[in-house]
Scaffold this motif. Structure first.
Motif, PDB file in Angstrom:
ATOM      1  N   VAL A  54       7.809  54.866 -29.551  1.00 57.35           N
ATOM      2  CA  VAL A  54       7.689  54.751 -27.959  1.00 57.35           C
ATOM      3  C   VAL A  54       7.279  53.297 -27.721  1.00 57.35           C
ATOM      4  CG1 VAL A  54       6.322  55.153 -25.921  1.00 57.35           C
ATOM      5  CG2 VAL A  54       7.066  57.378 -27.507  1.00 57.35           C
ATOM      6  N   PHE A  55       6.332  52.801 -28.299  1.00 53.82           N
ATOM      7  CA  PHE A  55       5.661  51.341 -28.033  1.00 53.82           C
ATOM      8  C   PHE A  55       6.312  50.270 -29.089  1.00 53.82           C
ATOM      9  CE2 PHE A  55       2.479  53.938 -25.875  1.00 53.82           C
ATOM     10  CZ  PHE A  55       2.668  53.447 -24.702  1.00 53.82           C
ATOM     11  N   GLY A  56       7.037  50.955 -30.454  1.00 53.32           N
ATOM     12  CA  GLY A  56       7.664  50.074 -31.148  1.00 53.32           C
ATOM     13  C   GLY A  56       8.851  49.648 -31.020  1.00 53.32           C
ATOM     14  N   VAL A  57       9.766  50.723 -31.301  1.00 53.55           N
ATOM     15  CA  VAL A  57      11.304  50.657 -31.211  1.00 53.55           C
ATOM     16  C   VAL A  57      11.624  50.291 -30.058  1.00 53.55           C
ATOM     17  CG1 VAL A  57      13.251  52.056 -31.232  1.00 53.55           C
ATOM     18  CG2 VAL A  57      11.590  52.587 -32.980  1.00 53.55           C
ATOM     19  N   SER A  58      11.024  50.948 -28.856  1.00 47.38           N
ATOM     20  CA  SER A  58      11.517  50.604 -27.418  1.00 47.38           C
ATOM     21  C   SER A  58      11.306  49.132 -26.826  1.00 47.38           C
ATOM     22  CB  SER A  58      10.809  51.606 -26.525  1.00 47.38           C
ATOM     23  OG  SER A  58       9.522  51.512 -26.550  1.00 47.38           O
ATOM     24  N   ALA A  59      10.074  48.672 -27.620  1.00 50.63           N
ATOM     25  CA  ALA A  59       9.775  47.133 -27.251  1.00 50.63           C
ATOM     26  C   ALA A  59      10.726  46.147 -27.916  1.00 50.63           C
ATOM     27  CB  ALA A  59       8.315  47.043 -27.822  1.00 50.63           C
ATOM     28  N   LEU A  60      11.120  46.696 -29.171  1.00 53.21           N
ATOM     29  CA  LEU A  60      12.179  45.635 -29.775  1.00 53.21           C
ATOM     30  C   LEU A  60      13.309  45.635 -29.155  1.00 53.21           C
ATOM     31  CD1 LEU A  60      11.384  46.561 -33.538  1.00 53.21           C
ATOM     32  CD2 LEU A  60      10.729  44.475 -32.342  1.00 53.21           C
ATOM     33  N   LEU A  61      13.549  46.693 -28.574  1.00 54.11           N
ATOM     34  CA  LEU A  61      15.138  46.877 -27.945  1.00 54.11           C
ATOM     35  C   LEU A  61      15.023  46.575 -26.429  1.00 54.11           C
ATOM     36  CD1 LEU A  61      16.052  50.435 -29.372  1.00 54.11           C
ATOM     37  CD2 LEU A  61      16.764  48.029 -29.973  1.00 54.11           C
ATOM     38  N   SER A  62      13.677  46.301 -25.874  1.00 57.14           N
ATOM     39  CA  SER A  62      13.810  45.946 -24.296  1.00 57.14           C
ATOM     40  C   SER A  62      14.518  44.692 -23.951  1.00 57.14           C
ATOM     41  CB  SER A  62      12.193  45.621 -24.085  1.00 57.14           C
ATOM     42  OG  SER A  62      11.633  44.384 -24.792  1.00 57.14           O
ATOM     43  N   ASP A  63      14.697  43.858 -24.891  1.00 55.77           N
ATOM     44  CA  ASP A  63      15.506  42.412 -24.610  1.00 55.77           C
ATOM     45  C   ASP A  63      16.919  42.569 -25.021  1.00 55.77           C
ATOM     46  OD1 ASP A  63      12.998  41.466 -23.442  1.00 55.77           O
ATOM     47  OD2 ASP A  63      12.440  40.770 -25.437  1.00 55.77           O
ATOM     48  N   SER A  64      17.291  43.764 -25.329  1.00 59.40           N
ATOM     49  CA  SER A  64      18.593  43.975 -26.072  1.00 59.40           C
ATOM     50  C   SER A  64      19.463  45.161 -25.200  1.00 59.40           C
ATOM     51  CB  SER A  64      18.842  44.150 -27.474  1.00 59.40           C
ATOM     52  OG  SER A  64      20.057  44.134 -27.973  1.00 59.40           O
ATOM     53  N   PRO A  65      19.829  44.722 -23.934  1.00 59.70           N
ATOM     54  CA  PRO A  65      20.344  45.862 -23.177  1.00 59.70           C
ATOM     55  C   PRO A  65      21.717  46.570 -24.007  1.00 59.70           C
ATOM     56  CG  PRO A  65      20.840  43.890 -22.032  1.00 59.70           C
ATOM     57  CD  PRO A  65      19.696  43.806 -23.283  1.00 59.70           C
ATOM     58  N   LYS A  66      22.595  46.011 -24.685  1.00 60.42           N
ATOM     59  CA  LYS A  66      23.692  46.559 -25.240  1.00 60.42           C
ATOM     60  C   LYS A  66      23.183  47.518 -26.306  1.00 60.42           C
ATOM     61  CE  LYS A  66      27.084  42.824 -24.263  1.00 60.42           C
ATOM     62  NZ  LYS A  66      27.976  41.956 -24.919  1.00 60.42           N
ATOM     63  N   ILE A  67      22.309  47.060 -27.316  1.00 56.45           N
ATOM     64  CA  ILE A  67      21.611  47.944 -28.269  1.00 56.45           C
ATOM     65  C   ILE A  67      20.934  48.965 -27.618  1.00 56.45           C
ATOM     66  CG2 ILE A  67      20.121  48.120 -30.214  1.00 56.45           C
ATOM     67  CD1 ILE A  67      20.663  45.097 -30.960  1.00 56.45           C
ATOM     68  N   SER A  68      20.254  48.932 -26.764  1.00 57.98           N
ATOM     69  CA  SER A  68      19.672  50.034 -25.950  1.00 57.98           C
ATOM     70  C   SER A  68      20.521  50.903 -25.540  1.00 57.98           C
ATOM     71  CB  SER A  68      18.664  49.398 -24.861  1.00 57.98           C
ATOM     72  OG  SER A  68      17.922  48.585 -25.142  1.00 57.98           O
ATOM     73  N   ALA A  69      21.719  50.427 -25.006  1.00 61.87           N
ATOM     74  CA  ALA A  69      22.510  51.447 -24.504  1.00 61.87           C
ATOM     75  C   ALA A  69      23.297  52.176 -25.592  1.00 61.87           C
ATOM     76  CB  ALA A  69      23.880  50.742 -23.732  1.00 61.87           C
ATOM     77  N   LEU A  70      23.468  51.520 -26.699  1.00 61.35           N
ATOM     78  CA  LEU A  70      24.239  52.193 -27.855  1.00 61.35           C
ATOM     79  C   LEU A  70      23.129  53.179 -28.265  1.00 61.35           C
ATOM     80  CD1 LEU A  70      25.951  49.165 -29.760  1.00 61.35           C
ATOM     81  CD2 LEU A  70      26.911  50.965 -28.464  1.00 61.35           C
ATOM     82  N   LEU A  71      22.106  52.803 -28.461  1.00 58.36           N
ATOM     83  CA  LEU A  71      20.934  53.749 -28.956  1.00 58.36           C
ATOM     84  C   LEU A  71      20.817  55.006 -27.976  1.00 58.36           C
ATOM     85  CD1 LEU A  71      19.049  54.499 -31.102  1.00 58.36           C
ATOM     86  CD2 LEU A  71      17.251  53.193 -29.914  1.00 58.36           C
ATOM     87  N   ALA A  72      20.773  54.762 -26.741  1.00 63.00           N
ATOM     88  CA  ALA A  72      21.006  55.688 -25.863  1.00 63.00           C
ATOM     89  C   ALA A  72      22.151  56.687 -25.977  1.00 63.00           C
ATOM     90  CB  ALA A  72      20.770  55.383 -24.353  1.00 63.00           C
ATOM     91  N   LEU A  73      23.350  56.108 -26.036  1.00 74.01           N
ATOM     92  CA  LEU A  73      24.398  56.857 -26.265  1.00 74.01           C
ATOM     93  C   LEU A  73      24.514  57.773 -27.496  1.00 74.01           C
ATOM     94  CD1 LEU A  73      27.321  57.423 -25.062  1.00 74.01           C
ATOM     95  CD2 LEU A  73      28.208  55.387 -26.663  1.00 74.01           C
ATOM     96  N   ALA A  74      23.929  56.907 -28.868  1.00 74.83           N
ATOM     97  CA  ALA A  74      23.717  57.769 -30.017  1.00 74.83           C
ATOM     98  C   ALA A  74      22.912  59.040 -29.592  1.00 74.83           C
ATOM     99  CB  ALA A  74      23.374  56.829 -30.899  1.00 74.83           C
ATOM    100  N   GLY A  75      21.648  58.829 -28.976  1.00 82.74           N
ATOM    101  CA  GLY A  75      20.792  59.678 -28.994  1.00 82.74           C
ATOM    102  C   GLY A  75      21.281  60.836 -28.084  1.00 82.74           C
TER     103      GLY A  75
END
Length: 208
Positions: A54-75
């Motif tokens: 919650v506070f590690g992975v999500s923080a690393l992804l906060s500045d990368s919307p494309k990776i965040s979107a891909l992770l959300a899609l995979a999830g």
């Protein structure tokens, strides 16, 4: 929905399954062997791993919307498939948990904790569930909502493990009934579909 309840649902859906860790906790509960230390170990592992997500992975992804979107899609895809598998299992039946408790030799508390850590941390699936999937789901939340989400997820974990361990002798007859697992699998499928829908909406927002 409130992030607290989202955390409660996703954690419940991923934890409540017929697996080695749950069978181990249930067996130790039936045998009354160091169950307090065992369930506390299981929960503390979840506290560490889910917090990292919650506070590690999500923080690393906060500045990368494309990776965040891909992770959300995979999830979202994972949760959708997971929900379909639970729905299929509910339809077909056959789910049960059978524990043979009569012939186990008592072990020391150190050995019990070591076995708990091994069963929990040597399973690659636990990292997918707690760090990647739960952490990825919390990625779009603000800090306050992440905290509520984390509390909900950890509450579900704590209630489940302590209920499973200390209520083993009461719960085992339920877990041996196929109808109970069909109801559980159906409920989990509905929760997973709801959460997958939320992730797909997040993807559309990030790409929109």
């Amino acid at each position: 929905m409130n992030p607290f309840f989202n955390g409660l649902m996703i954690s419940s859906g991923l934890i409540i399954a017929i697996g080695a860790q749950n069978a181990f906790v249930l067996k130790k509960g039936l045998l009354k062997q160091h169950i307090g230390a065992i369930v506390l170990t299981c929960w503390l592992c979840d506290v560490f791993l889910i917090s990292c997500g919650v506070f590690g992975v999500s923080a690393l992804l906060s500045d990368s919307p494309k990776i965040s979107a891909l992770l959300a899609l995979a999830g979202g895809i994972f949760l959708l498939v997971y929900g379909l598998m639970n729905l299929k299992r509910a339809w077909q039946g056959g789910g049960h948990m059978s524990i043979q408790a009569g012939q186990s030799q008592p072990s020391s508390i150190i050995k019990s904790i070591a076995a708990t850590l091994a069963i929990t941390l040597l399973n690659p699936h636990v990292y997918i569930d707690t760090v990647v999937l739960i952490g990825g789901y919390a990625n779009h939340l603000n800090q306050h909502d992440k905290f509520l989400f984390l509390i909900g997820a950890l509450l579900a974990s704590g209630v489940w493990f302590f209920s499973l361990g200390y209520g083993a002798r009461l719960l085992l007859p339920l877990f041996q009934r196929e109808r109970v697992w069909q109801i559980l699998d159906t409920a989990i499928a509905v929760m997973m579909f709801y959460l997958a829908f939320g992730l797909f909406k997040q993807v559309l927002t990030l790409f929109g």
